[in-house]
Design a protein around this motif. Structure first.
Motif, PDB file in Angstrom:
ATOM      1  N   GLY A   1       0.829  -1.205   0.000  1.00 52.89           N
ATOM      2  CA  GLY A   1       0.000   0.000   0.000  1.00 52.89           C
ATOM      3  C   GLY A   1       0.866   1.259   0.000  1.00 52.89           C
ATOM      4  O   GLY A   1       0.627   2.199  -0.761  1.00 52.89           O
ATOM      5  N   ILE A   2       1.908   1.259   0.836  1.00 54.19           N
ATOM      6  CA  ILE A   2       2.804   2.431   0.923  1.00 54.19           C
ATOM      7  C   ILE A   2       3.503   2.633  -0.423  1.00 54.19           C
ATOM      8  O   ILE A   2       3.637   3.758  -0.925  1.00 54.19           O
ATOM      9  CB  ILE A   2       3.850   2.229   2.051  1.00 54.19           C
ATOM     10  N   ASN A   3       3.915   1.535  -1.029  1.00 52.96           N
ATOM     11  CA  ASN A   3       4.567   1.593  -2.342  1.00 52.96           C
ATOM     12  C   ASN A   3       3.654   2.177  -3.412  1.00 52.96           C
ATOM     13  O   ASN A   3       4.079   3.016  -4.207  1.00 52.96           O
ATOM     14  CB  ASN A   3       4.923   0.162  -2.771  1.00 52.96           C
ATOM     15  N   ILE A   4       2.417   1.715  -3.426  1.00 54.65           N
ATOM     16  CA  ILE A   4       1.475   2.161  -4.461  1.00 54.65           C
ATOM     17  C   ILE A   4       1.203   3.656  -4.304  1.00 54.65           C
ATOM     18  O   ILE A   4       1.246   4.419  -5.274  1.00 54.65           O
ATOM     19  CB  ILE A   4       0.153   1.353  -4.373  1.00 54.65           C
ATOM     20  N   VAL A   5       0.933   4.077  -3.067  1.00 56.70           N
ATOM     21  CA  VAL A   5       0.622   5.495  -2.822  1.00 56.70           C
ATOM     22  C   VAL A   5       1.806   6.358  -3.268  1.00 56.70           C
ATOM     23  O   VAL A   5       1.632   7.391  -3.931  1.00 56.70           O
ATOM     24  CB  VAL A   5       0.313   5.730  -1.317  1.00 56.70           C
ATOM     25  N   THR A   6       3.015   5.912  -2.937  1.00 60.30           N
ATOM     26  CA  THR A   6       4.208   6.690  -3.271  1.00 60.30           C
ATOM     27  C   THR A   6       4.386   6.755  -4.788  1.00 60.30           C
ATOM     28  O   THR A   6       4.661   7.828  -5.349  1.00 60.30           O
ATOM     29  CB  THR A   6       5.440   6.058  -2.593  1.00 60.30           C
ATOM     30  N   GLN A   7       4.204   5.628  -5.443  1.00 59.17           N
ATOM     31  CA  GLN A   7       4.361   5.614  -6.903  1.00 59.17           C
ATOM     32  C   GLN A   7       3.363   6.554  -7.582  1.00 59.17           C
ATOM     33  O   GLN A   7       3.703   7.257  -8.522  1.00 59.17           O
ATOM     34  CB  GLN A   7       4.165   4.181  -7.422  1.00 59.17           C
ATOM     35  N   VAL A   8       2.152   6.602  -7.067  1.00 59.19           N
ATOM     36  CA  VAL A   8       1.108   7.393  -7.726  1.00 59.19           C
ATOM     37  C   VAL A   8       1.195   8.886  -7.363  1.00 59.19           C
ATOM     38  O   VAL A   8       0.839   9.741  -8.165  1.00 59.19           O
ATOM     39  CB  VAL A   8      -0.289   6.804  -7.375  1.00 59.19           C
ATOM     40  N   LEU A   9       1.714   9.202  -6.166  1.00 59.27           N
ATOM     41  CA  LEU A   9       1.658  10.608  -5.736  1.00 59.27           C
ATOM     42  C   LEU A   9       2.989  11.361  -5.772  1.00 59.27           C
ATOM     43  O   LEU A   9       2.988  12.601  -5.816  1.00 59.27           O
ATOM     44  CB  LEU A   9       1.114  10.697  -4.299  1.00 59.27           C
ATOM     45  N   ILE A  10       4.103  10.652  -5.724  1.00 58.22           N
ATOM     46  CA  ILE A  10       5.371  11.353  -5.486  1.00 58.22           C
ATOM     47  C   ILE A  10       6.219  11.538  -6.747  1.00 58.22           C
ATOM     48  O   ILE A  10       6.534  10.563  -7.447  1.00 58.22           O
ATOM     49  CB  ILE A  10       6.190  10.607  -4.406  1.00 58.22           C
ATOM     50  N   ASP A  11       6.593  12.791  -7.011  1.00 58.00           N
ATOM     51  CA  ASP A  11       7.626  13.106  -8.003  1.00 58.00           C
ATOM     52  C   ASP A  11       8.912  13.392  -7.235  1.00 58.00           C
ATOM     53  O   ASP A  11       8.859  13.826  -6.081  1.00 58.00           O
ATOM     54  CB  ASP A  11       7.239  14.361  -8.801  1.00 58.00           C
ATOM     55  N   PRO A  12      10.078  13.170  -7.879  1.00 55.77           N
ATOM     56  CA  PRO A  12      11.328  13.478  -7.179  1.00 55.77           C
ATOM     57  C   PRO A  12      11.311  14.912  -6.653  1.00 55.77           C
ATOM     58  O   PRO A  12      10.864  15.829  -7.358  1.00 55.77           O
ATOM     59  CB  PRO A  12      12.396  13.298  -8.264  1.00 55.77           C
ATOM     60  N   GLY A  13      11.754  15.099  -5.417  1.00 55.95           N
ATOM     61  CA  GLY A  13      11.798  16.441  -4.817  1.00 55.95           C
ATOM     62  C   GLY A  13      10.561  16.815  -4.035  1.00 55.95           C
ATOM     63  O   GLY A  13      10.594  17.767  -3.245  1.00 55.95           O
ATOM     64  N   ASP A  14       9.446  16.091  -4.219  1.00 51.63           N
ATOM     65  CA  ASP A  14       8.244  16.380  -3.416  1.00 51.63           C
ATOM     66  C   ASP A  14       8.550  16.111  -1.947  1.00 51.63           C
ATOM     67  O   ASP A  14       9.285  15.175  -1.623  1.00 51.63           O
ATOM     68  CB  ASP A  14       7.077  15.465  -3.817  1.00 51.63           C
ATOM     69  N   VAL A  15       7.932  16.900  -1.092  1.00 55.48           N
ATOM     70  CA  VAL A  15       8.168  16.726   0.350  1.00 55.48           C
ATOM     71  C   VAL A  15       7.199  15.695   0.937  1.00 55.48           C
ATOM     72  O   VAL A  15       6.002  15.729   0.660  1.00 55.48           O
ATOM     73  CB  VAL A  15       7.996  18.066   1.094  1.00 55.48           C
ATOM     74  N   ILE A  16       7.745  14.766   1.727  1.00 54.63           N
ATOM     75  CA  ILE A  16       6.909  13.913   2.583  1.00 54.63           C
ATOM     76  C   ILE A  16       7.273  14.250   4.026  1.00 54.63           C
ATOM     77  O   ILE A  16       8.437  14.170   4.424  1.00 54.63           O
ATOM     78  CB  ILE A  16       7.142  12.406   2.323  1.00 54.63           C
ATOM     79  N   LEU A  17       6.265  14.668   4.781  1.00 54.45           N
ATOM     80  CA  LEU A  17       6.459  14.927   6.212  1.00 54.45           C
ATOM     81  C   LEU A  17       6.247  13.610   6.945  1.00 54.45           C
ATOM     82  O   LEU A  17       5.413  12.797   6.526  1.00 54.45           O
ATOM     83  CB  LEU A  17       5.436  15.953   6.706  1.00 54.45           C
ATOM     84  N   MET A  18       6.970  13.390   8.027  1.00 52.72           N
ATOM     85  CA  MET A  18       6.822  12.123   8.758  1.00 52.72           C
ATOM     86  C   MET A  18       7.290  12.284  10.195  1.00 52.72           C
ATOM     87  O   MET A  18       8.041  13.212  10.501  1.00 52.72           O
ATOM     88  CB  MET A  18       7.651  11.035   8.067  1.00 52.72           C
ATOM     89  N   GLU A  19       6.840  11.359  11.032  1.00 53.50           N
ATOM     90  CA  GLU A  19       7.355  11.336  12.400  1.00 53.50           C
ATOM     91  C   GLU A  19       8.845  11.001  12.333  1.00 53.50           C
ATOM     92  O   GLU A  19       9.285  10.237  11.472  1.00 53.50           O
ATOM     93  CB  GLU A  19       6.642  10.239  13.209  1.00 53.50           C
ATOM     94  N   ASN A  20       9.597  11.562  13.266  1.00 55.51           N
ATOM     95  CA  ASN A  20      11.022  11.221  13.378  1.00 55.51           C
ATOM     96  C   ASN A  20      11.253  10.668  14.783  1.00 55.51           C
ATOM     97  O   ASN A  20      11.155  11.431  15.749  1.00 55.51           O
ATOM     98  CB  ASN A  20      11.887  12.464  13.155  1.00 55.51           C
TER      99      ASN A  20
END
Ligand SMILES: Cc1ncc(COP(=O)(O)O)c(C=O)c1O
Length: 406
Positions: free
Chosen positions: A106-125
């Motif tokens: 699921g994470i792979n599919i969402v990333t493939q469909v939504l992310i272009d190189p350089g787009d920001v993903i915010l996440m917990e650290n």
């Protein structure tokens, strides 16, 4: 061929093995106690019930269940996913669900469909190492947001979003594990949940909510684990679910829930990846849900993991030197332990292996490598006695690193 690696793509060249996978080999050595994996307790797998369901289903309609299935998922798979979401107060229709081969897909599919190189993903650290790898492969810009004992800090999220806006960067989504997070075991406090959605609305980004542990709370009330998706009023949240931790990870069954427009895109991406999810497994999961078995089984799992967590917390309290701190999870599989400065969990690992205990170094889970003093220790796989022994060995290692042998 002389140098076959010259044929690799950019993604192929940059692929890195997971730290956790690397530790698997060490964990397999005799007498090593592993707190490294996130593998469920194998004795709790419902092998008998799965075997019976397979036998009945194949006898009833083997010709259908051994055939290719719809790429979106079968009606039974969708029903099983819907059942688990409805327990959390998430109401979605069938066209808002895509069945996947586990949450990781699921994470792979969402990333493939939504992310272009350089787009920001915010996440917990820190965050889930498996998601970090996917985001790095997609060449996203990773922005980690600090957490406290109540989970992701809304003010820090807002500040990061504002900074990205000021730099003209495009934030695509916030990736968040709302319940019993991997690797910290922390959950987002209920009061913070609407606030996070409010910030997502204000800065107009999506939320990818990953929730494989939400059912594994040790005590009620269930309201404390209500996902963001249940509070989502403007279709901003993409929910990723999984049966891995409540039936078995080997069956590879998960799902995504989102708007029909995005689900259609996710479906097209998945058709090219692996066609469909096994129809027999979806029918089996539905049978375990609709017979009432899964509900009872989840109740048993909560008891098992609560007991193991308690054993680990008690052993930590008993044996750790002053200055070492750790989280106190109320569900899930993990505790996050932090060493007093200037100790490094990476530098300590060979010493821990000598003592025959292993853990995952904090930096494996950190988008900016800021977690060198921390480690993830899992209580899911070992029984209480082994947990006590493993924590004693870990404490001995830490004592010796601190120059105080015990
Ligand atoms: C936070 C998180 N998301 C996703 C996954 C992947 O699970 P699955 O087995 O469903 O692919 C895991 C597995 O450990 C996880 O901890």
């Amino acid at each position: 061929m002389k140098d076959i690696t010259s044929k690799l793509s950019l993604v192929g060249k940059n692929l890195q093995g997971s730290e956790i996978r690397r530790l698997f080999e060490v964990s397999m050595q005799p007498n090593v106690i592993s707190f490294a994996g996130g593998m469920p307790d194998p004795d709790s797998f419902p092998a008998q019930q799965v075997a019976e369901a397979y036998f009945e289903l194949l006898s009833e309609r083997g010709e259908l269940l051994l055939q290719y299935g719809p790429s979106r998922g079968t009606a039974e798979g969708v029903q099983a996913a819907g059942y688990l979401m409805s327990r959390h107060g998430i109401r979605v229709s069938g066209e808002e669900i895509l069945i996947t081969n586990g949450g990781q897909q699921g994470i792979n599919i969402v990333t493939q469909v939504l992310i272009d190189p350089g787009d920001v993903i915010l996440m917990e650290n820190p965050t889930f190492v498996g998601a970090l790898g996917v985001f790095r492969n997609a060449r996203a810009k990773l922005v980690g947001i600090p957490m406290d004992s109540e989970g992701l800090m809304p003010a820090k999220l807002e500040k990061a979003a504002q900074d990205c806006m000021n730099r003209g960067e495009k934030i695509k989504f916030l990736y968040i594990i709302t319940n019993f997070q991997n690797p910290t075991g922390l959950s987002l406090a209920p009061e913070r949940r609407p606030e996070i959605l409010q910030i997502a609305r204000k800065y107009d980004f999506l939320v990818l909510e990953d929730d494989p542990y939400g059912e594994l709370f040790f005590k009620g009330p269930r309201d404390r684990v209500r996902p963001l998706k249940a509070l989502d009023t403007d279709s901003r949240v993409i929910y990723a679910g999984s049966f891995s931790k409540i039936i078995s990870p080997g069956i590879r069954l998960g799902w995504l829930a989102s708007t029909p427009q995005l689900i259609e895109r996710f479906d097209m991406a998945r058709q090219m990846m692996d066609v469909c999810t096994n129809p027999l497994i979806q029918a089996m999961a539905d049978r375990l849900c609709s017979s009432g078995f899964l509900d009872r089984h989840i109740g048993n799992l909560r008891g098992i993991y609560a007991g193991r967590c308690e054993a680990m917390l008690a052993a930590l309290k008993e044996s750790m030197p002053g200055g070492v701190t750790w989280t106190k999870p109320e569900g899930g599989f993990y505790i996050w332990l932090t060493l007093p400065g200037p100790l490094s969990a990476l530098k300590m690992l060979p010493k821990a292996i000598e003592q025959k205990v292993v853990y995952v170094i904090g930096n494996a889970s950190s988008p900016d490598q800021s977690a060198d003093a921390s480690m993830r220790i899992s209580f899911c796989h070992e029984d209480e006695k082994t947990i006590e022994e493993g924590i004693t060995r870990l404490a001995r290692t830490i004592h010796s690193m601190m120059g105080k042998s015990k």
